[in-house]
Structures are given as C-alpha cells and as structure tokens.
Design a protein around this motif. Structure first.
Motif, mmCIF file in Angstrom:
data_model
loop_
_atom_site.group_PDB
_atom_site.id
_atom_site.type_symbol
_atom_site.label_atom_id
_atom_site.label_comp_id
_atom_site.label_asym_id
_atom_site.label_seq_id
_atom_site.Cartn_x
_atom_site.Cartn_y
_atom_site.Cartn_z
ATOM 1 N N LYS A 124 1.291 -1.168 -0.070
ATOM 2 C CA LYS A 124 -0.070 -0.246 0.866
ATOM 3 C C LYS A 124 0.399 1.014 -0.197
ATOM 4 O O LYS A 124 1.551 1.253 1.727
ATOM 5 C CB LYS A 124 -0.801 -0.109 1.136
ATOM 6 N N VAL A 125 0.662 2.598 -0.517
ATOM 7 C CA VAL A 125 1.432 3.884 -1.337
ATOM 8 C C VAL A 125 0.429 4.460 -1.450
ATOM 9 O O VAL A 125 -0.869 4.542 -1.822
ATOM 10 C CB VAL A 125 2.486 3.180 -1.907
ATOM 11 N N LEU A 126 0.654 5.591 -0.412
ATOM 12 C CA LEU A 126 -0.278 6.818 -0.707
ATOM 13 C C LEU A 126 0.337 7.920 -2.236
ATOM 14 O O LEU A 126 2.092 7.908 -2.239
ATOM 15 C CB LEU A 126 0.062 7.914 0.799
ATOM 16 N N GLN A 127 -0.506 7.953 -2.955
ATOM 17 C CA GLN A 127 -0.975 8.808 -4.340
ATOM 18 C C GLN A 127 -0.998 10.017 -4.710
ATOM 19 O O GLN A 127 -2.705 9.798 -3.859
ATOM 20 C CB GLN A 127 -0.406 8.208 -5.147
ATOM 21 N N PRO A 128 -0.419 11.555 -5.007
ATOM 22 C CA PRO A 128 -0.925 12.197 -4.894
ATOM 23 C C PRO A 128 -2.903 11.750 -5.867
ATOM 24 O O PRO A 128 -2.228 11.098 -7.331
ATOM 25 C CB PRO A 128 -0.409 13.179 -5.846
ATOM 26 N N ILE A 129 -3.374 12.237 -5.268
ATOM 27 C CA ILE A 129 -4.541 12.345 -6.357
ATOM 28 C C ILE A 129 -4.324 13.211 -7.846
ATOM 29 O O ILE A 129 -5.239 12.663 -8.481
ATOM 30 C CB ILE A 129 -6.044 12.989 -5.459
ATOM 31 N N PHE A 130 -4.170 14.502 -7.327
ATOM 32 C CA PHE A 130 -3.740 15.622 -8.273
ATOM 33 C C PHE A 130 -1.992 15.621 -8.920
ATOM 34 O O PHE A 130 -1.500 16.387 -8.249
ATOM 35 C CB PHE A 130 -4.136 16.533 -8.045
ATOM 36 N N PRO A 131 -1.785 14.534 -9.548
ATOM 37 C CA PRO A 131 -0.397 14.573 -9.702
ATOM 38 C C PRO A 131 0.716 15.320 -10.408
ATOM 39 O O PRO A 131 0.249 16.321 -11.455
ATOM 40 C CB PRO A 131 0.061 13.352 -11.198
ATOM 41 N N GLY A 132 1.767 16.205 -9.479
ATOM 42 C CA GLY A 132 1.948 17.112 -10.276
ATOM 43 C C GLY A 132 1.489 18.631 -9.604
ATOM 44 O O GLY A 132 2.193 20.129 -9.540
ATOM 45 N N TYR A 133 0.866 18.623 -8.538
ATOM 46 C CA TYR A 133 0.273 19.224 -7.813
ATOM 47 C C TYR A 133 -0.408 20.013 -7.079
ATOM 48 O O TYR A 133 -0.893 18.471 -6.493
ATOM 49 C CB TYR A 133 -1.370 20.278 -9.103
ATOM 50 N N PHE A 134 -0.248 20.677 -5.893
ATOM 51 C CA PHE A 134 -0.652 20.713 -4.960
ATOM 52 C C PHE A 134 -1.472 22.231 -4.750
ATOM 53 O O PHE A 134 -1.019 22.525 -5.659
ATOM 54 C CB PHE A 134 0.696 20.446 -3.255
ATOM 55 N N PHE A 135 -1.543 22.283 -3.477
ATOM 56 C CA PHE A 135 -2.264 23.580 -2.567
ATOM 57 C C PHE A 135 -1.372 24.530 -1.782
ATOM 58 O O PHE A 135 -0.868 23.752 -1.227
ATOM 59 C CB PHE A 135 -4.042 23.532 -2.245
ATOM 60 N N VAL A 136 -1.905 25.601 -1.821
ATOM 61 C CA VAL A 136 -0.585 26.230 -0.151
ATOM 62 C C VAL A 136 -1.446 28.085 -0.493
ATOM 63 O O VAL A 136 -1.995 28.391 -1.460
ATOM 64 C CB VAL A 136 1.035 26.669 -1.286
ATOM 65 N N TYR A 137 -1.579 28.374 0.995
ATOM 66 C CA TYR A 137 -2.450 28.786 1.456
ATOM 67 C C TYR A 137 -1.245 30.263 2.053
ATOM 68 O O TYR A 137 -0.472 30.127 2.135
ATOM 69 C CB TYR A 137 -3.288 28.977 2.792
ATOM 70 N N ALA A 138 -1.429 31.725 0.761
ATOM 71 C CA ALA A 138 -0.853 32.609 1.373
ATOM 72 C C ALA A 138 -0.745 34.164 0.302
ATOM 73 O O ALA A 138 -1.969 33.636 -0.106
ATOM 74 C CB ALA A 138 0.378 31.914 0.108
ATOM 75 N N LYS A 139 -0.095 35.032 0.384
ATOM 76 C CA LYS A 139 -0.103 35.766 0.206
ATOM 77 C C LYS A 139 0.390 36.558 -1.146
ATOM 78 O O LYS A 139 1.340 35.554 -1.123
ATOM 79 C CB LYS A 139 0.398 37.328 1.011
ATOM 80 N N PRO A 140 0.254 37.179 -2.051
ATOM 81 C CA PRO A 140 0.175 36.636 -3.534
ATOM 82 C C PRO A 140 1.669 37.311 -3.675
ATOM 83 O O PRO A 140 2.660 36.833 -4.440
ATOM 84 C CB PRO A 140 -0.406 38.170 -4.013
ATOM 85 N N ASP A 141 1.888 37.910 -2.803
ATOM 86 C CA ASP A 141 3.004 38.716 -2.394
ATOM 87 C C ASP A 141 4.417 37.673 -1.921
ATOM 88 O O ASP A 141 5.666 37.858 -2.002
ATOM 89 C CB ASP A 141 4.038 40.107 -1.145
ATOM 90 N N GLN A 142 3.335 36.447 -1.101
ATOM 91 C CA GLN A 142 5.118 35.609 -1.100
ATOM 92 C C GLN A 142 5.467 34.301 -1.457
ATOM 93 O O GLN A 142 5.918 33.561 -1.944
ATOM 94 C CB GLN A 142 3.965 34.984 0.410
ATOM 95 N N LEU A 143 4.974 33.856 -2.936
ATOM 96 C CA LEU A 143 4.623 33.338 -4.410
ATOM 97 C C LEU A 143 5.656 33.281 -4.667
ATOM 98 O O LEU A 143 6.227 32.588 -5.306
ATOM 99 C CB LEU A 143 3.647 33.692 -5.348
ATOM 100 N N LYS A 144 6.462 34.559 -4.537
ATOM 101 C CA LYS A 144 7.722 34.131 -5.504
ATOM 102 C C LYS A 144 8.718 33.364 -4.898
ATOM 103 O O LYS A 144 9.732 32.570 -5.015
ATOM 104 C CB LYS A 144 8.575 35.875 -5.888
ATOM 105 N N GLU A 145 8.853 33.590 -3.020
ATOM 106 C CA GLU A 145 9.529 32.829 -2.298
ATOM 107 C C GLU A 145 9.460 31.293 -2.011
ATOM 108 O O GLU A 145 10.285 30.133 -2.125
ATOM 109 C CB GLU A 145 9.283 33.399 -1.001
#
Length: 97
Positions: free
Chosen positions: A40-61
């Motif tokens: 048994k292995v855990l695999q991403p439901i959306f391979p290659g994608y994930f979510f992040v909660y941030a401010k727009p000015d944090q995206l570059k970092e």
C-alpha cells in the motif's frame, strides 16, 4: 490570503509540500493504492499539483522552495469555493499538510 494551485515535477509533490509546511499552509490530497511490489502506497490525487495558502507577494519566495522545482502557479482557488472543496477532499482523502 488565498489558496493557490501550484505545479511541480512529478514525484516531488510530497517533498515540496513537506518543505513548504515549515513556513506555509500547504495541502496535498492523497489516495491509497496497492502496488504489487511495494504494497500500500499513498499517491497524489492530482499528480504534479498541490495547494498552498499564501499572500500574493509570498509566491515568489514559495517558488524557490527546496526539494523540487515549482514549475507554475496555476490558479487562485475562488474563496467562496475553498471551504467546500477542501472539506470534500479532506473527508475523502489522506493528506500531507
């Protein structure tokens, strides 16, 4: 602050999210598969994608996170849909966050 959908190299999703959660709220919905050799292995439901909660000015970092290359910031998740989407995913998936 908003949720963003980000893209990374296939196979690097878990490493990237693990590194991001040291400083940001990140979410990777997973599902369990059975591999004949690994069990048994855990695999991403959306391979290659994930979510992040941030401010727009944090995206570059965020794009410079160690562990994998952020290829693209795909979209902002509409705030009105966020709670429903994440509740649905979290109730039906394993997660790394």
């Amino acid at each position: 602050m908003n949720w963003y959908i980000l893209s990374t190299k296939l196979g690097y999703e878990q490493k990237v999210v693990k590194n991001l959660t040291k400083k940001y709220e990140a979410y990777l919905p997973l599902h369990q598969l059975t591999d004949e050799q690994k069990g048994k292995v855990l695999q991403p439901i959306f391979p290659g994608y994930f979510f992040v909660y941030a401010k727009p000015d944090q995206l570059k970092e965020i794009a410079k996170v160690k562990g994998g290359q952020i290829l693209c910031i795909m979209a902002t998740v509409a705030p009105s849909c966020t709670r429903r989407i994440f509740n649905c995913l979290k109730n039906s998936c394993s997660t790394i966050h």
